[in-house]
Structure formats: C-alpha cells, structure tokens
Write an enzyme that holds these catalytic residues in place. Structure first.
Site, PDB file in Angstrom:
ATOM      1  N   LYS A  22     -64.216  26.418  -3.600  1.00 20.59           N
ATOM      2  CA  LYS A  22     -63.961  25.030  -3.207  1.00 20.59           C
ATOM      3  C   LYS A  22     -63.343  24.999  -1.793  1.00 20.59           C
ATOM      4  O   LYS A  22     -63.773  24.141  -1.044  1.00 20.59           O
ATOM      5  CB  LYS A  22     -62.915  24.542  -4.449  1.00 20.59           C
ATOM      6  CG  LYS A  22     -62.300  23.248  -4.009  1.00 20.59           C
ATOM      7  CD  LYS A  22     -61.286  22.885  -5.124  1.00 20.59           C
ATOM      8  CE  LYS A  22     -59.728  23.202  -4.888  1.00 20.59           C
ATOM      9  NZ  LYS A  22     -59.054  22.785  -3.753  1.00 20.59           N
ATOM     10  N   ASN A  23     -62.350  25.683  -1.573  1.00 20.97           N
ATOM     11  CA  ASN A  23     -61.835  25.743  -0.270  1.00 20.97           C
ATOM     12  C   ASN A  23     -62.605  25.914   1.050  1.00 20.97           C
ATOM     13  O   ASN A  23     -61.978  25.725   2.075  1.00 20.97           O
ATOM     14  CB  ASN A  23     -60.306  26.469  -0.408  1.00 20.97           C
ATOM     15  CG  ASN A  23     -59.274  25.797  -1.112  1.00 20.97           C
ATOM     16  OD1 ASN A  23     -59.612  24.681  -1.808  1.00 20.97           O
ATOM     17  ND2 ASN A  23     -58.068  26.414  -1.323  1.00 20.97           N
ATOM     18  N   ARG A  93     -56.161  15.242  -0.872  1.00 20.38           N
ATOM     19  CA  ARG A  93     -55.336  15.709   0.350  1.00 20.38           C
ATOM     20  C   ARG A  93     -56.355  16.166   1.722  1.00 20.38           C
ATOM     21  O   ARG A  93     -56.227  15.731   2.671  1.00 20.38           O
ATOM     22  CB  ARG A  93     -54.268  16.317   0.199  1.00 20.38           C
ATOM     23  CG  ARG A  93     -53.243  15.606  -0.751  1.00 20.38           C
ATOM     24  CD  ARG A  93     -52.123  16.394  -1.140  1.00 20.38           C
ATOM     25  NE  ARG A  93     -51.833  16.954   0.351  1.00 20.38           N
ATOM     26  CZ  ARG A  93     -50.804  16.007   1.144  1.00 20.38           C
ATOM     27  NH1 ARG A  93     -50.458  14.962   0.860  1.00 20.38           N
ATOM     28  NH2 ARG A  93     -50.640  16.449   2.368  1.00 20.38           N
ATOM     29  N   CYS A 117     -47.458  14.851  -2.705  1.00 21.92           N
ATOM     30  CA  CYS A 117     -48.342  15.712  -3.391  1.00 21.92           C
ATOM     31  C   CYS A 117     -47.331  16.330  -4.214  1.00 21.92           C
ATOM     32  O   CYS A 117     -46.102  16.537  -4.285  1.00 21.92           O
ATOM     33  CB  CYS A 117     -48.647  16.749  -2.476  1.00 21.92           C
ATOM     34  SG  CYS A 117     -49.410  18.187  -3.204  1.00 21.92           S
ATOM     35  N   ARG A 122     -46.324  18.526   2.120  1.00 26.93           N
ATOM     36  CA  ARG A 122     -47.650  18.640   2.951  1.00 26.93           C
ATOM     37  C   ARG A 122     -47.831  17.633   3.927  1.00 26.93           C
ATOM     38  O   ARG A 122     -48.746  17.057   4.054  1.00 26.93           O
ATOM     39  CB  ARG A 122     -48.817  18.605   1.800  1.00 26.93           C
ATOM     40  CG  ARG A 122     -48.488  19.739   0.650  1.00 26.93           C
ATOM     41  CD  ARG A 122     -49.776  19.778  -0.117  1.00 26.93           C
ATOM     42  NE  ARG A 122     -50.722  20.992   0.324  1.00 26.93           N
ATOM     43  CZ  ARG A 122     -51.704  20.844  -0.617  1.00 26.93           C
ATOM     44  NH1 ARG A 122     -51.814  20.472  -1.862  1.00 26.93           N
ATOM     45  NH2 ARG A 122     -52.689  21.828  -0.372  1.00 26.93           N
ATOM     46  N   ASP A 308     -52.066  30.080  -4.378  1.00 25.74           N
ATOM     47  CA  ASP A 308     -52.810  29.608  -5.207  1.00 25.74           C
ATOM     48  C   ASP A 308     -53.171  30.558  -6.583  1.00 25.74           C
ATOM     49  O   ASP A 308     -53.745  30.272  -7.513  1.00 25.74           O
ATOM     50  CB  ASP A 308     -54.181  29.406  -4.649  1.00 25.74           C
ATOM     51  CG  ASP A 308     -54.203  28.052  -4.067  1.00 25.74           C
ATOM     52  OD1 ASP A 308     -53.157  27.384  -3.902  1.00 25.74           O
ATOM     53  OD2 ASP A 308     -55.159  27.869  -3.104  1.00 25.74           O
ATOM     54  N   ARG A 400     -60.922  19.665 -10.646  1.00 22.76           N
ATOM     55  CA  ARG A 400     -60.637  19.677  -9.193  1.00 22.76           C
ATOM     56  C   ARG A 400     -61.243  20.899  -8.861  1.00 22.76           C
ATOM     57  O   ARG A 400     -61.632  20.992  -7.637  1.00 22.76           O
ATOM     58  CB  ARG A 400     -59.668  19.093  -8.775  1.00 22.76           C
ATOM     59  CG  ARG A 400     -59.136  17.814  -8.976  1.00 22.76           C
ATOM     60  CD  ARG A 400     -58.057  17.395  -8.105  1.00 22.76           C
ATOM     61  NE  ARG A 400     -57.817  17.940  -7.056  1.00 22.76           N
ATOM     62  CZ  ARG A 400     -56.838  18.625  -6.551  1.00 22.76           C
ATOM     63  NH1 ARG A 400     -55.757  18.542  -7.114  1.00 22.76           N
ATOM     64  NH2 ARG A 400     -56.915  19.283  -5.306  1.00 22.76           N
TER      65      ARG A 400
HETATM   66  C1  UD1 Z   1     -54.676  25.092   1.690  1.00 24.68           C
HETATM   67  C2  UD1 Z   1     -55.488  25.127   0.440  1.00 24.68           C
HETATM   68  C3  UD1 Z   1     -54.711  25.264  -0.653  1.00 24.68           C
HETATM   69  C4  UD1 Z   1     -53.857  26.349  -0.529  1.00 24.68           C
HETATM   70  C5  UD1 Z   1     -52.808  26.347   1.003  1.00 24.68           C
HETATM   71  C6  UD1 Z   1     -52.105  27.489   1.172  1.00 24.68           C
HETATM   72  C7  UD1 Z   1     -57.447  23.822   0.985  1.00 24.68           C
HETATM   73  C8  UD1 Z   1     -58.521  22.802   0.940  1.00 24.68           C
HETATM   74  N1  UD1 Z   1     -56.292  24.100   0.307  1.00 24.68           N
HETATM   75  O1  UD1 Z   1     -54.098  23.775   1.730  1.00 24.68           O
HETATM   76  O2  UD1 Z   1     -55.359  25.452  -2.049  1.00 24.68           O
HETATM   77  O3  UD1 Z   1     -52.609  26.267  -1.558  1.00 24.68           O
HETATM   78  O4  UD1 Z   1     -53.907  26.100   1.838  1.00 24.68           O
HETATM   79  O5  UD1 Z   1     -52.807  28.634   1.108  1.00 24.68           O
HETATM   80  O6  UD1 Z   1     -57.825  24.891   1.756  1.00 24.68           O
HETATM   81  N2  UD1 Z   1     -47.444  22.406   6.917  1.00 24.68           N
HETATM   82  C9  UD1 Z   1     -46.766  21.611   7.749  1.00 24.68           C
HETATM   83  N3  UD1 Z   1     -47.497  20.922   8.548  1.00 24.68           N
HETATM   84  C10 UD1 Z   1     -48.842  20.715   8.694  1.00 24.68           C
HETATM   85  C11 UD1 Z   1     -49.720  21.250   7.892  1.00 24.68           C
HETATM   86  C12 UD1 Z   1     -49.166  22.331   7.072  1.00 24.68           C
HETATM   87  O7  UD1 Z   1     -45.710  21.693   7.696  1.00 24.68           O
HETATM   88  O8  UD1 Z   1     -49.381  19.770   9.724  1.00 24.68           O
HETATM   89  C13 UD1 Z   1     -47.088  22.934   5.784  1.00 24.68           C
HETATM   90  C14 UD1 Z   1     -47.411  22.713   4.405  1.00 24.68           C
HETATM   91  O9  UD1 Z   1     -46.384  21.584   3.940  1.00 24.68           O
HETATM   92  C15 UD1 Z   1     -47.190  24.084   3.643  1.00 24.68           C
HETATM   93  C16 UD1 Z   1     -47.627  25.119   4.734  1.00 24.68           C
HETATM   94  O10 UD1 Z   1     -47.757  24.482   5.937  1.00 24.68           O
HETATM   95  O11 UD1 Z   1     -45.763  24.255   3.421  1.00 24.68           O
HETATM   96  C17 UD1 Z   1     -48.926  25.492   4.445  1.00 24.68           C
HETATM   97  O12 UD1 Z   1     -49.785  24.467   4.022  1.00 24.68           O
HETATM   98  P1  UD1 Z   1     -51.440  24.480   4.571  1.00 24.68           P
HETATM   99  O13 UD1 Z   1     -51.917  25.935   4.717  1.00 24.68           O
HETATM  100  O14 UD1 Z   1     -51.526  23.391   5.572  1.00 24.68           O
HETATM  101  O15 UD1 Z   1     -52.015  23.924   3.193  1.00 24.68           O
HETATM  102  P2  UD1 Z   1     -53.298  23.232   2.899  1.00 24.68           P
HETATM  103  O16 UD1 Z   1     -54.285  23.689   4.162  1.00 24.68           O
HETATM  104  O17 UD1 Z   1     -53.013  21.897   2.767  1.00 24.68           O
END
Ligand code: UD1
Length: 421
Positions: A22-23, A93, A117, A122, A308, A400
């Site tokens: 999925k990711n 998201r 979320c 996030r 995850d 999902r």
């Molecule tokens: C992706 C995965 C999700 C997984 C996560 C961490 C997808 C679709 N989803 O989510 O399944 O759990 O990686 O491996 O691929 N952060 C900030 N600012 C930003 C972006 C992120 O502070 O602009 C923080 C987030 O709040 C979190 C951390 O960085 O604490 C990691 O998040 P991130 O790697 O961005 O998660 P996703 O990409 O949303």
C-alpha cells in the site's frame, strides 16, 4: 459498520501470498501525474486507500483503466484540475503526496490540509518548507495549501526529521526541477526506493536510492513510453502474518515477499524463538508450538524497527514469556490498542511513549474497537489467540491496509468471519 468475529483457536498453518505494498502504491499512483505518457501499474492491492487515490486522480480528470490482469493504466493527458479536496484528504492523509508532482509538472496545486489523526498530529511542514526552498509560493488558507511556481529549482534540502511521504513529495518534485536537488536526512524506507525506481524508469535521474542522501538531477519531462511497473510486496502485511503465526505457535510460509525489507522484523521474531527460513521471494516461520519469548524494541525510521509493526508485536509480548519494554518514537499517540488489549486481559502499562508488558499465558475474548490501521491488525491477532470469541468493531480501518484479511487468515486455519452491518 462491519464487524469481525474471531474464535480463538489453534496454531496457524499453511501458505499465503503477500499483496503489493500500500505505502508504495500510493506514491507511485501519485507519481504517474508526472508522466507525459500513459503508464501501467501492476500488483496494486485491492484496498480502500488505493480506491481513494484513484478517485482523487479521477476527480482531477486523469483517466484510469483496469486491464484483464487487474493492472491500472493511468493517463494524465486529460487532466483538468489540480485540486485534492478535503472530502478525500480527510479519509486518507497520504493524499498530500499529489502536491509535489502537481506543482512540478503543472506549476499549480491546491491540496486540503490533512486534519487530525488518531495516531498523532502528523504535520506537513517539512513538505512545504522543502517545496518553498525549491521556489514554490505557498499559502495556507481556508484549510487548503495553495501552491504555485514557475519551474522549480534544484537546491540542497536538509530535512528536519525523517519523513517518508515528505521525502517522496520532495523527490517527485525534484525530478522536473531545474538543476540538481540533494535531499539529506531522507527516509530510506523500501517504499521510497520503490518510488525512486519507478521514477527512474519514467526517465528521472535519481541516485543514492536506499540511502539517506538522495540526489535528483532534474529533467525537462518524464517521457518514457509503454512503462509497466509492478509494485513491491507489502513488508508490513508480511510481518503481520508472521507475527500472527508466531503468537499462535504455528508454521506458515508466505510467498511473493521480499525478505530483505524485513531484516529487523525477522531478527525480532528469531529473538522471540521462531525458526525462520527465507528464499528469494518467500519466508517460512516455524514456532514449533512454543510460547514466544518477550522482545523489547524501540521504533525508528528504516532500517530500525518499523512503527507500523509495533502494535502487532505488542500482542506477541502480551502472551510471551517474560517482560518487554517497547518505546514508540515516531508517533506520539500510537498506543491506543493498549487499552483494547487490556480489555482482553493483557498486562501492559503505559509510561509516556513506552509500554511495559508482562507476558501472560492467556487472553480472553471480548468486544474491542479498532482505532487505526495497525491497531486493528493487532486486535485481529489477539482475537486469534484469545480464549472464546472476540468481536472487533469499526473494522473499516483494516480494509484500508489489508487485502482479503479474513480469506488469508481462513486459508491459514484462522476462525474469522465478517458480519456486515
Ligand atoms: C508513512 C507511512 C506510515 C508510517 C510512517 C512512518 C505512508 C503512506 N505512510 O507515513 O504507514 O507509519 O511513514 O514510518 O507511507 N513529520 C513532521 N513534519 C512533516 C512530516 C512528518 O513533523 O512535515 C513527523 C510526523 O509527525 C511523524 C514523523 O515525522 O512524527 C514521521 O512521519 P512520516 O514519516 O512523515 O509519516 P508518513 O509519511 O505520514
């Protein structure tokens, strides 16, 4: 709302195939927005999040057609809108990943800000800061990110935190930028690499794939014709079934999987007492009917322990021999399954972002509520080993991210059925 009803029973055994990730599928579908010519994407899992992404592209005027092998052809030549509306973004998201490609190719994008979320705040500040550094003008108004640019310009980006979709958004944007973009402190998750390989096949010039420094040499257009790309196997789905087998003391073989993406998970399963054998595209786990040993870990970006998989391993620990300490470092609120597991009798205490778990010999079935995707998976595993019946409510979360979960578990001997509302 549908429910899952599970009868706790014996060890899981048998063979199943793992679906596409999925990711990886979500960003690769979004990356198709960068392609001048139609592209065909295969091994897409049948999941709500994939349908949502297709609706998102469809609403923009992109044409999607499914062939006889269930591969999806994405043709962007008919695109008329560059908007990701709140109605779709609020259900997924990850919709934020259309921002980079839309901006880079069409110079304009309007994407709803993802709302709150369940597992944490996030934010998307790193995505926006990176795009601004590449020359985009960004304004956030009325709940929407309004972004525009002339051609983006390559630059050096040092990400404040390791972010998976943030790295993906910036890497996609950089493919069409003028000059070279270097992304430092980039996420190394295999799904980021899968996306990079897809982009390179389209004509992008990305190096450093799989490392924390990605170098993207911008090109004028991604013009590859007749590209057919198969999504990588889902390492989290694979890990989930392996943990389910381990908790039940079972023996399973999973096929169409890439063991190299699961090093840390397999290592923890071995620590828990599982015998694991791997081939090029399969993994076999044999617990020999034994009770697992408790394993402690801290979640962190790849290649460390994936957030995850935290919830699923917590179930293993709840039934294991010994005490474990599990620390969640990625998301601030990712222990909601703990309260549900306590309802089944688990002995888990929360101290901030750490769960301390004393393994018990048995859990007892009850009605529980799924709170997010991976939490739902942990409750399903718990149901398979709890005495009596476990009813899981709000299972839309599981749809999902897990393709045909009841069918796959039934193939392994699990007693699980869906009751439609
Ligand atoms: C992706 C995965 C999700 C997984 C996560 C961490 C997808 C679709 N989803 O989510 O399944 O759990 O990686 O491996 O691929 N952060 C900030 N600012 C930003 C972006 C992120 O502070 O602009 C923080 C987030 O709040 C979190 C951390 O960085 O604490 C990691 O998040 P991130 O790697 O961005 O998660 P996703 O990409 O949303």
């Amino acid at each position: 709302m549908d429910k899952l009803i599970i009868q706790g029973g014996g060890p899981l055994s048998g063979e199943i195939r793992i679906s596409g990730a999925k990711n990886a599928a979500l960003p690769i579908l979004a990356a198709a927005l960068l392609a001048e010519n139609p592209v065909v994407i295969g091994n897409l899992p049948h999941l709500h999040d994939i349908t949502t992404t297709m609706s998102l592209l469809g609403q923009m005027g992109v044409q999607l057609s499914v062939d006889e092998k269930m591969r999806v052809e994405v043709d962007t030549s008919t695109i008329t809108s560059f908007k990701a509306p709140y109605e779709l973004v609020k259900t997924m998201r990850a919709s934020i990943i259309v921002l980079g490609p839309l901006l880079a190719r069409f110079g304009s994008a309007e994407v709803s800000l993802p709302g709150g979320c369940a597992i944490g705040s996030r934010p998307v500040d790193i995505h926006l800061k990176g795009l601004e550094a590449m020359g985009a003008k960004i304004r956030v108004e009325n709940g929407y990110i309004h972004a525009s640019c002339e051609r983006l310009k390559g630059t050096r980006l040092m990400l404040d935190m390791v972010t998976v979709t943030g790295t993906e958004n910036l890497m996609m944007a950089a493919t069409l930028a003028e000059g070279v973009t270097t992304i430092e402190n980039a996420a190394c998750e295999p799904e980021v690499s899968d996306l990079a390989h897809f982009l390179n096949k389209l004509g992008a010039k990305i190096s450093g794939i799989g490392t924390d420094t990605l170098v993207v040499e911008g090109v004028d257009a991604l013009t590859e014709k007749d590209l057919v790309y198969n999504i990588m196997p889902d390492r989290i789905e694979a890990g989930t079934y392996l943990v389910a087998a381990a908790v039940t003391g079972g023996k399973i073989k999973i096929k169409d999987v890439d063991p190299s993406t699961l090093d840390m998970v397999l290592s923890k399963l071995r620590d828990a007492g599982a015998e694991i054998t791997t081939g090029e595209d399969w993994i076999e786990l044999n617990m020999h009917g034994k009770r697992a040993k408790a394993v402690s870990f801290k979640t962190a970006p790849y290649p460390a322990f994936p957030t995850d998989m935290q919830a699923q391993f917590l179930v293993l620990n709840a039934l294991a021999e010994g005490t474990s300490v599990v620390t969640e470092t990625i998301f601030e609120n990712r222990f909601m399954h703990v309260h549900e597991l306590q309802r089944l009798g688990a002995d888990i205490k929360l101290e901030g972002n750490t769960a301390i778990c004393v393994g018990k010999k048995t859990l007892h079935g009850a009605t529980v509520m799924a709170t997010d995707l991976r939490a739902s998976a942990s409750l399903v595993i718990a149901g398979l080993v709890s005495k009596g019946e476990t009813i899981i409510e709000r299972i839309y979360h599981i749809d999902r991210g897990y393709e045909c979960i009841e069918e796959k578990l039934a193939l392994l001997g699990g007693k699980i059925r869906r009751v439609p509302s």
